[in-house]
Design an enzyme around this catalytic site. Sequence first.
Site: not given
Length: 531
Positions: A189, A352
């Site tokens: 993250e 991502d």
Amino acid sequence: MHQGSVLLVLHAHLPFVRHPEHAEFLEEDWFYEAVTETYIPLLDLAEDLESRGSPARFSLVLSPTLCEMLADPLLMGRYQRRLEGLIDLAGREVARRAGDGAFREAARANLVAFETARRVFVERHRGNLLAGFRALQDAGRIEILTCGATHGLFPLMERAESVRAQVRVAVRNYERHFGRRPSGMWLPECGFRPGHDRILAAEGIRYFCVESHAVVFASPRPKYTLYAPIRTPGGPSVFARDIESGRQVWSATEGYPGDPAYREFYRDLGFDGAAEDVRPWLHADGVRRNLGIKLHRVTGAVPLHEKQPWNPAVAFDRARTHAAHFHDSRVRQLRELRARLGRPAVLLSPYDAELFGHWWFEGPRFLAALLDRAAEREEVLFTTPGAVLAGGPPQQVAMPTLSTWGSGGYNSVWLNPSNDWTYPPLHALEDRMIALVRGHRHASGPIGRALRQAAREFLLAQSSDWAFIMNAGTAVSYAHKRFKSHVDGFLTLEEQVRRWRVDEGRLADLEGRDNCFPEIDVSAWEPEGVA
């Protein structure tokens, strides 16, 4: 003229999902879809670039849990059977649509995608995708970063030993799969807390990536802000995410994937097809679910039932147009930055990986067109963080601030009323894991096995994915179940280790289900200062 560099970093990660106790499992489908739609297309793209000798390069994060799934014979055997079934279904859909001018080419494009996946997976790589990625890195085509062992969020861990274990387990796992130690780490993250740079340095990590404000508000303020790497007091270098290039792809309003021509993710044959046509490809319970065959386009802000037929030729052309726009935007941005900074700038563009192919079907074609244009124009160098560090000027020393790349920039996605109840037990388990290792590190036989499995259960409980799912409100019951099962698994094994009496049947069950990290070494949890 070379205006600067772009570091395209694609973060590929999924939580460890493996259920040998069930013949089919919905959450395993997450993995199978990503293999077909993202990981195989990225491998195929990189191999094509290598075969043509393109100078353009990119970086790929392969998280340890993803690597373990890609290397698992059970999961990859199930994947191949699923792929063969989808080829069968897609072929039937092509036949059904033979006289349907609106959907004929859409059906054919789905079949071609599955057949390409089979060719890459079965014929070219004999089911071993990691070997393909490893060969590309060995050839210098891509740079592979690692990640925290189970994607645990470092800033929310209380003990430094817990962070160190996530890093050390990841490094050893990377060595097993790729035959070398990693140079770079994607912090789960993008979560950073000052001081963690020293832990990373101690494990041989040379650089990591952070969110923009981590460097904008670093101490002291960096002279070149986001546009050059800095070096932390602990040693590793830091690259910060470029805001402008991120917005062009990620933004829900401005991002390319929302273009009306692109394939619509939420219209799927698993729901649209006649029951008798799709039933053999559903799970045994017969519940409708996504199958990965999609025939409609985004169309616009209209209800799902008003989505129009997807035209692959138009969509693929649009991807080339968007790739040209993205490239030319970077040229302008880097030209302006060079004039302002007095030196070529470095832009970190991380995404991502699953955006490309899974959520945005045309994404891999966008990447291919982008990298081809960069190679032809030679104004922007698409390269890797390691290459920048090897040939770049000295870096300013500064400490990034506490940060993540989650909404709001800090920890609120993973720490809020939907998931905050997980942290008291996690923090208690940190202390208990360290104490358990202190008393039993050299245990062998069943006790040693139980200790190593307790470590696996603890790592899996730490995954940030469970808190993320709870916050998103998607598969919440599954996230609850997984978190609780790993905590329970740890506590059960902890008690047995402390009593020096192991239930080998229960241990074997856990080892058979949660079989990640066979190389795990519990010395990773030795208390600080213990050699």
